[in-house]
Structure formats: structure tokens, C-alpha cells
Scaffold this motif. Structure first.
Motif, PDB file in Angstrom:
ATOM      1  N   ASP A 142      13.758  -1.878  32.908  1.00 36.03           N
ATOM      2  CA  ASP A 142      14.335  -3.216  32.953  1.00 36.03           C
ATOM      3  C   ASP A 142      14.170  -3.798  34.352  1.00 36.03           C
ATOM      4  O   ASP A 142      13.577  -3.189  35.239  1.00 36.03           O
ATOM      5  N   PHE A 214      13.846 -11.437  23.494  1.00 38.36           N
ATOM      6  CA  PHE A 214      14.989 -10.557  23.683  1.00 38.36           C
ATOM      7  C   PHE A 214      15.310 -10.386  25.163  1.00 38.36           C
ATOM      8  O   PHE A 214      16.468 -10.256  25.551  1.00 38.36           O
ATOM      9  N   ARG A 215      14.288 -10.400  26.009  1.00 40.25           N
ATOM     10  CA  ARG A 215      14.541 -10.387  27.445  1.00 40.25           C
ATOM     11  C   ARG A 215      15.216 -11.700  27.876  1.00 40.25           C
ATOM     12  O   ARG A 215      16.025 -11.727  28.799  1.00 40.25           O
ATOM     13  N   THR A 217      17.358 -13.501  26.024  1.00 38.12           N
ATOM     14  CA  THR A 217      18.779 -13.438  25.676  1.00 38.12           C
ATOM     15  C   THR A 217      19.517 -12.398  26.520  1.00 38.12           C
ATOM     16  O   THR A 217      20.684 -12.587  26.847  1.00 38.12           O
ATOM     17  N   ASP A 218      18.822 -11.296  26.886  1.00 40.00           N
ATOM     18  CA  ASP A 218      19.456 -10.302  27.765  1.00 40.00           C
ATOM     19  C   ASP A 218      19.802 -10.923  29.115  1.00 40.00           C
ATOM     20  O   ASP A 218      20.891 -10.694  29.653  1.00 40.00           O
ATOM     21  N   ALA A 222      23.608 -11.681  30.615  1.00 40.50           N
ATOM     22  CA  ALA A 222      23.894 -11.014  31.894  1.00 40.50           C
ATOM     23  C   ALA A 222      24.355 -12.012  32.945  1.00 40.50           C
ATOM     24  O   ALA A 222      24.738 -11.625  34.048  1.00 40.50           O
ATOM     25  N   LEU A 252      22.172 -15.366  18.894  1.00 36.88           N
ATOM     26  CA  LEU A 252      23.105 -14.892  19.918  1.00 36.88           C
ATOM     27  C   LEU A 252      24.384 -15.726  19.916  1.00 36.88           C
ATOM     28  O   LEU A 252      25.498 -15.173  19.965  1.00 36.88           O
ATOM     29  N   GLN A 283      25.812  -2.619  25.116  1.00 36.71           N
ATOM     30  CA  GLN A 283      25.842  -4.076  25.196  1.00 36.71           C
ATOM     31  C   GLN A 283      27.254  -4.651  25.232  1.00 36.71           C
ATOM     32  O   GLN A 283      27.457  -5.791  25.662  1.00 36.71           O
ATOM     33  N   VAL A 286      28.847  -6.394  28.352  1.00 30.97           N
ATOM     34  CA  VAL A 286      28.205  -7.665  28.687  1.00 30.97           C
ATOM     35  C   VAL A 286      28.714  -8.764  27.759  1.00 30.97           C
ATOM     36  O   VAL A 286      29.031  -9.874  28.198  1.00 30.97           O
TER      37      VAL A 286
END
Length: 340
Positions: A142, A214-215, A217-218, A222, A252, A283, A286
Motif C-alpha cells: 500500500d 478501490f484505491r 475509496t480507500d 482514510a 461506499l 477496515q 477507518v
């Protein structure tokens, strides 16, 4: 035994197990581990390699026959089994469990899987390989892990590079280890032992970052809106459909809206609530942070704005959907700026 990718080289330098299971969708680390096994095996006399692909035509007894039929020219052989889905099925699981337990000393089994789920970890054949040999799952580093991976890679290459320059490389090459490895190789060939700093690299390295929704939304949950916008722009440049991105953002937000409703109703969100919505333990903290920031009414307003963006994507609204999504990303972590 179970190994992480950063432990694998030490293992293979010291010993060769009788079987290996390499899984994951990050191709560079998996391929390099596979190559290291082959190199070690050849030094130990495994001079013949047979490839098998588990597809609709594959028969498990072919693997048994391969191990039993010795070549006239080689006493030791490698059975290379590619199982793309990671699913052996009932017959395959039973066969592999017994096959691994009784693997001849002159046969080395290597199984490679591209797809993998947590359910696979619990199967009997995987547990047998873990007990009898080596199981390694590779992950895409990551955003916080990538600089460390690149620093280790530079040490292996004897590439003399400043920490700040490594940070720049990680920023530009995130999500693509193969591109990162190739870039470091080219830098070594070009500069040799010369000390490289951030100013030298700034104009040399192309932006090869490969992101996905997906990165995006991550980064968003965050709390890193700046990074989320950079990922969105990269997706735009790579011609990712705005429909796909909108789907991820809406999915999301609907999760958060449901959790916010549960919290308003019961005053807290339980582990069972998270599990029901397939939000796994890693998850949950977060998501909990975001819930502390967003009220139920905020999630409703975010969904309304996503509805407007959907209309813009479909040409029913004059707004530019990409610009609208950038504004939406900023509002997500600053709900106080939203007005009804």
C-alpha cells in the motif's frame, strides 16, 4: 510454513522445501519467488520441468502419472501446476491432500494461483501444503509500505538513492511494482554508483502509477482527499469509465448511510453489523472514524450529489462529471461545507 514475500529470499537461500504454494494477483513478487525456486531446484539436480494448467480439460491423475514416470535423462523433476482460480474443487482437494503427503523425494511441486480468497486458506489441501512445505501469498504494497519495498530493492541493486527521492518514486509508481522494478533497473544502468537525489529524479521518472477504484475509496475513507483526487485524475487519464467510479463512490456512501442509520437508531454499530455488510476487522476502525465525522443527514446529501453526478454522466446535466466528482471528494471529508 507461511512466509511473507520479504522473508522468502532468506528461506530459499537456506533450504528447498518439497512443495510450494504461491498465490496472489501481484505478478512481480510471485514471479520472482517462482524464479528463485527454479534456480535453487536446478542447483539441487531438478533438471526437468513439467507444466500443468488446471482448466476444464485437466485431470488430476495426470499429475500422479507425471510424478511416477521417471525420465531417462533426469532423476529429479519439477511439477509446475498453474491453478488460476485457486479452487481445486472436491476431487482436487482430496487428490492434493494425499499427493502432497506422499510426494516422492525426486519430485518438487510448485502450485501458482492468481485468484485467492480467505475461504481457500481453510481448505484441507492448503493446510496440508502449509504443514508439509511453504505457502506464500503476495500483496500489492500500500501507499505506506511501498517506500520500504523500494528502499529494499535499491539496496539489492546497490543503487545509491536519497530517501526523499525514494518517496518521489513511490509517489509516481504506486500500484505498479513491475514498473517500479524496471525504473530502478534503468536508473542503476544509467547512473551506476552515482548518488541520486530528488532533483535528479524529478524530471526523469514518468508517472506510471496504476490506480483502481478501490484505491480511490480507500484513500477517501482514510481522510486523504488530496490523494483521492490524484487517483481520480489518473483514472480519468487512463480512460476509466466514470460509470465505474460513480458506482464505487455510491456503494461506499450507501454503506456509510446504512451504518449511520444503525448508529442513530442503536447509538452504536456492532461487530455483527460490520460483518453483515462485509466490512472486515482491518477496515472497521477507518469506517468508524468516518462515522464519527458524518451524520446521517450528511450521507443523504452526499447521495443526492451523486445522483446529480449520475445525471451529468448520462448527459442530462450540464455539469462536467469529472469536475463534479473532484468537488464531491473534497466535500466527503469536509461535510460542514455542504449546504442543503
Amino acid at each position: 510454513m507461511r512466509l511473507y514475500a520479504n522473508q522468502f529470499q532468506n528461506h530459499i537461500n537456506q533450504s528447498l522445501a518439497k512443495c510450494y504454494l504461491l498465490v496472489g494477483d501481484e505478478p512481480l513478487q510471485k514471479q520472482e519467488a517462482f524464479d528463485a525456486i527454479l534456480k535453487k531446484a536446478r542447483r539441487e539436480g531438478f533438471t526437468e520441468r513439467e507444466r500443468h494448467l488446471v482448466d476444464a480439460k485437466f485431470q488430476w491423475y495426470d499429475l500422479q502419472n507425471s510424478s511416477a514416470n521417471l525420465s531417462l535423462f533426469a532423476e529429479k523433476r519439477i511439477l509446475d501446476l498453474h491453478m488460476p482460480t485457486g479452487k481445486a474443487g472436491q476431487k482436487g482437494s482430496k487428490f492434493l491432500t494425499e499427493f502432497v503427503k506422499n510426494l516422492p523425494d525426486d519430485v518438487l511441486l510448485i502450485i501458482r494461483c492468481d485468484e485467492w480468497t480467505m475461504a481457500n486458506d481453510k481448505t484441507k489441501w492448503v493446510k496440508t501444503i502449509t504443514d508439509e512445505g511453504v505457502f506464500m501469498r503476495v500483496y500489492q504494497p500500500d501507499v505506506n509500505e511501498l517506500p520500504k519495498w523500494m528502499a529494499n530493492r535499491c539496496r539489492q541493486l546497490n543503487l545509491n538513492i536519497d530517501p526523499d527521492a525514494i518517496g518521489l518514486l513511490a509517489h509516481r509508481l504506486e500500484g505498479n511494482l513491475l514498473a517500479a522494478a524496471q525504473e530502478l533497473d534503468k536508473l542503476k544502468m544509467r547512473f551506476g554508483d552515482e548518488r541520486l537525489d530528488i532533483h535528479t529524479l524529478a524530471g526523469l521518472v514518468a508517472d506510471n502509477a496504476r490506480f483502481d477504484v478501490f484505491r480511490l475509496t480507500d484513500a477517501l475513507i482514510a481522510g486523504d482527499s488530496t490523494r483521492a483526487i490524484r487517483i481520480l485524475r489518473s483514472l480519468h487519464q487512463n480512460d476509466t469509465s466514470p460509470v465505474v467510479i460513480h458506482w464505487a463512490l455510491e456503494n461506499l456512501t450507501r454503506q456509510l448511510a446504512e451504518l449511520a442509520f444503525i448508529r442513530a437508531d442503536k447509538h452504536n454499530v456492532s461487530k455483527a453489523d460490520f460483518q453483515r455488510m462485509r466490512i472486515w476487522p482491518k477496515q472497521q476502525p477507518v469506517f468508524q472514524r468516518v462515522l464519527n465525522q458524518l451524520k446521517l443527514s450528511d450521507t443523504e446529501r452526499l447521495l443526492q450529489r451523486l445522483s446529480d453526478i449520475d445525471r451529468a454522466i448520462k448527459g442530462r446535466h450540464r455539469d462536467n462529471p469529472w469536475q463534479a466528482m473532484e468537488r464531491w471528494l473534497l466535500l466527503f471529508n469536509q461535510p460542514q461545507l455542504m449546504v442543503s
